[in-house]
Design a protein around this motif. Structure first.
Motif, PDB file in Angstrom:
ATOM      1  N   PRO A   1       7.556  -8.491  25.347  1.00 23.98           N
ATOM      2  CA  PRO A   1       8.117  -9.853  25.366  1.00 23.98           C
ATOM      3  C   PRO A   1       7.040 -10.934  25.487  1.00 23.98           C
ATOM      4  O   PRO A   1       7.141 -11.996  24.865  1.00 23.98           O
ATOM      5  CB  PRO A   1       9.041  -9.846  26.585  1.00 23.98           C
ATOM      6  CG  PRO A   1       9.369  -8.404  26.809  1.00 23.98           C
ATOM      7  CD  PRO A   1       8.131  -7.655  26.432  1.00 23.98           C
ATOM      8  N   THR A   2       6.007 -10.668  26.300  1.00 17.41           N
ATOM      9  CA  THR A   2       4.922 -11.637  26.466  1.00 17.41           C
ATOM     10  C   THR A   2       4.150 -11.802  25.168  1.00 17.41           C
ATOM     11  O   THR A   2       3.854 -12.931  24.746  1.00 17.41           O
ATOM     12  CB  THR A   2       3.970 -11.180  27.584  1.00 17.41           C
ATOM     13  OG1 THR A   2       4.680 -11.137  28.824  1.00 17.41           O
ATOM     14  CG2 THR A   2       2.782 -12.120  27.708  1.00 17.41           C
ATOM     15  N   ILE A   3       3.816 -10.678  24.518  1.00 17.96           N
ATOM     16  CA  ILE A   3       3.072 -10.732  23.262  1.00 17.96           C
ATOM     17  C   ILE A   3       3.886 -11.454  22.189  1.00 17.96           C
ATOM     18  O   ILE A   3       3.349 -12.263  21.413  1.00 17.96           O
ATOM     19  CB  ILE A   3       2.680  -9.318  22.798  1.00 17.96           C
ATOM     20  CG1 ILE A   3       1.781  -8.633  23.839  1.00 17.96           C
ATOM     21  CG2 ILE A   3       1.992  -9.373  21.438  1.00 17.96           C
ATOM     22  CD1 ILE A   3       0.479  -9.350  24.097  1.00 17.96           C
ATOM     23  N   ASP A   4       5.169 -11.192  22.143  1.00 18.38           N
ATOM     24  CA  ASP A   4       6.037 -11.873  21.173  1.00 18.38           C
ATOM     25  C   ASP A   4       6.033 -13.382  21.411  1.00 18.38           C
ATOM     26  O   ASP A   4       5.942 -14.167  20.459  1.00 18.38           O
ATOM     27  CB  ASP A   4       7.459 -11.336  21.262  1.00 18.38           C
ATOM     28  CG  ASP A   4       7.590  -9.928  20.689  1.00 18.38           C
ATOM     29  OD1 ASP A   4       6.669  -9.501  19.974  1.00 18.38           O
ATOM     30  OD2 ASP A   4       8.616  -9.276  20.980  1.00 18.38           O
ATOM     31  N   ARG A   5       6.138 -13.780  22.675  1.00 17.34           N
ATOM     32  CA  ARG A   5       6.141 -15.216  22.973  1.00 17.34           C
ATOM     33  C   ARG A   5       4.800 -15.850  22.584  1.00 17.34           C
ATOM     34  O   ARG A   5       4.774 -16.936  21.980  1.00 17.34           O
ATOM     35  CB  ARG A   5       6.421 -15.445  24.456  1.00 17.34           C
ATOM     36  CG  ARG A   5       6.230 -16.904  24.864  1.00 17.34           C
ATOM     37  CD  ARG A   5       6.632 -17.180  26.289  1.00 17.34           C
ATOM     38  NE  ARG A   5       6.133 -18.482  26.729  1.00 17.34           N
ATOM     39  CZ  ARG A   5       6.425 -19.043  27.896  1.00 17.34           C
ATOM     40  NH1 ARG A   5       7.212 -18.416  28.759  1.00 17.34           N
ATOM     41  NH2 ARG A   5       5.924 -20.232  28.214  1.00 17.34           N
ATOM     42  N   LEU A   6       3.705 -15.192  22.927  1.00 20.76           N
ATOM     43  CA  LEU A   6       2.393 -15.741  22.580  1.00 20.76           C
ATOM     44  C   LEU A   6       2.234 -15.872  21.067  1.00 20.76           C
ATOM     45  O   LEU A   6       1.671 -16.856  20.572  1.00 20.76           O
ATOM     46  CB  LEU A   6       1.280 -14.862  23.162  1.00 20.76           C
ATOM     47  CG  LEU A   6       1.166 -14.870  24.693  1.00 20.76           C
ATOM     48  CD1 LEU A   6       0.164 -13.820  25.160  1.00 20.76           C
ATOM     49  CD2 LEU A   6       0.749 -16.254  25.199  1.00 20.76           C
TER      50      LEU A   6
END
Length: 275
Positions: A214-219
């Motif tokens: 989820p963090t990588i997707d947001r970034l």
């Protein structure tokens, strides 16, 4: 023998990721190490520079308006290969002395943003040399850990945006050539940095830490949004009749979005990178 004025600046620069106070506070500064034309020994000096796109930066041999070219200039004539320290990166560069119309055009850009260069020229009969430094070999950021490297790079972008916004505040209604170049150089640097993260860092982290998805997707989504803002800023800056009133709002939009993104990325990734 170390110069009594330069040596404290060099030490402060290296200890603080390129940030210094005193005479050079708020200036774009590098450390340039050349090979002595006579001694063959390394010779390091702090120098102000002009951004000139992602490929190179520009320095001027003012020597404070003195009658002789500075020693570093003579060293580069004898050996054009030099080492550049930006506070974030250290890299090998090839020096090219600019001549004729190109030299005059670049020098006019310098005077446009700082009339001190013109004053130095008036103080001497010699033509102040303008030298381009083009990177030929580099390495990773000058940091003790991956997390520290990320923070160092991010802080360099923050500092450059702060300088650009200050330059807008001090400029008139017209958009000077060098201020345009400063904006475009920032855009190119951000694009290069985010491309590197998208193609290397993020896939590496996603592969080893699936819970980070989820963090990588947001970034990644934030990178796409910032890419749009970069394109919009580049377009406005490149317009024939661009002025500060039309460009500054784009700078502010990019600054706001980028600062939010950098803060989030650091909070999420630095503990992991250094854990």
């Amino acid at each position: 023998m170390p110069n009594d004025f330069n040596q404290p600046v060099i030490e402060e620069f290296r200890a603080n990721g390129g940030r210094v106070g005193g005479y050079f506070e708020g200036a774009r500064l590098i450390l340039l190490t050349t090979t002595g034309a006579r001694s063959g020994q390394p010779h390091t000096v702090p120098l102000a520079y002009l951004p000139d796109g992602a490929e190179r930066l520009l320095i001027i041999g003012s020597a404070g308006g003195g009658p002789r070219h500075p020693a570093w200039y003579h060293n580069l004539l004898a050996n054009p290969r030099a080492t550049v320290e930006t506070g974030v990166f250290t890299y090998e560069a090839e020096a090219t002395v600019l001549e004729g119309a190109e030299r005059d055009r670049i020098f006019a850009r310098a005077v446009e943003v700082d009339e001190g260069w013109g004053n130095y020229q008036k103080m001497t009969s010699r033509v102040l040399p303008v030298v381009a430094l083009t990177e030929v070999a580099g390495g990773p950021p000058n940091a003790s850990s991956p997390g520290a490297a990320l923070k160092l790079v991010h802080d360099a972008f923050r500092r450059e945006l702060s300088l650009i916004r200050k330059e807008f505040a001090e400029s008139g209604a017209s958009l000077g050539v060098q201020l345009r170049m400063n904006c475009l150089t920032l855009c190119q640097g951000l694009t290069f940095h985010h491309t590197g993260e998208d193609t290397a860092l993020f896939p590496y982290l996603a592969d080893r830490c699936p819970e980070l998805a989820p963090t990588i997707d947001r970034l990644g989504r934030e990178h796409q949004k910032i890419a749009v803002l970069i394109e919009e800023l580049s377009t406005v800056v490149g317009a024939d009749h661009a002025d500060t009133l039309s460009v500054l709002p784009e700078v502010e939009r990019l600054t706001e979005e980028l600062e939010r993104h950098l803060d989030y990325e650091e909070a999420q990734l630095i503990p992991l990178l250094d854990g």
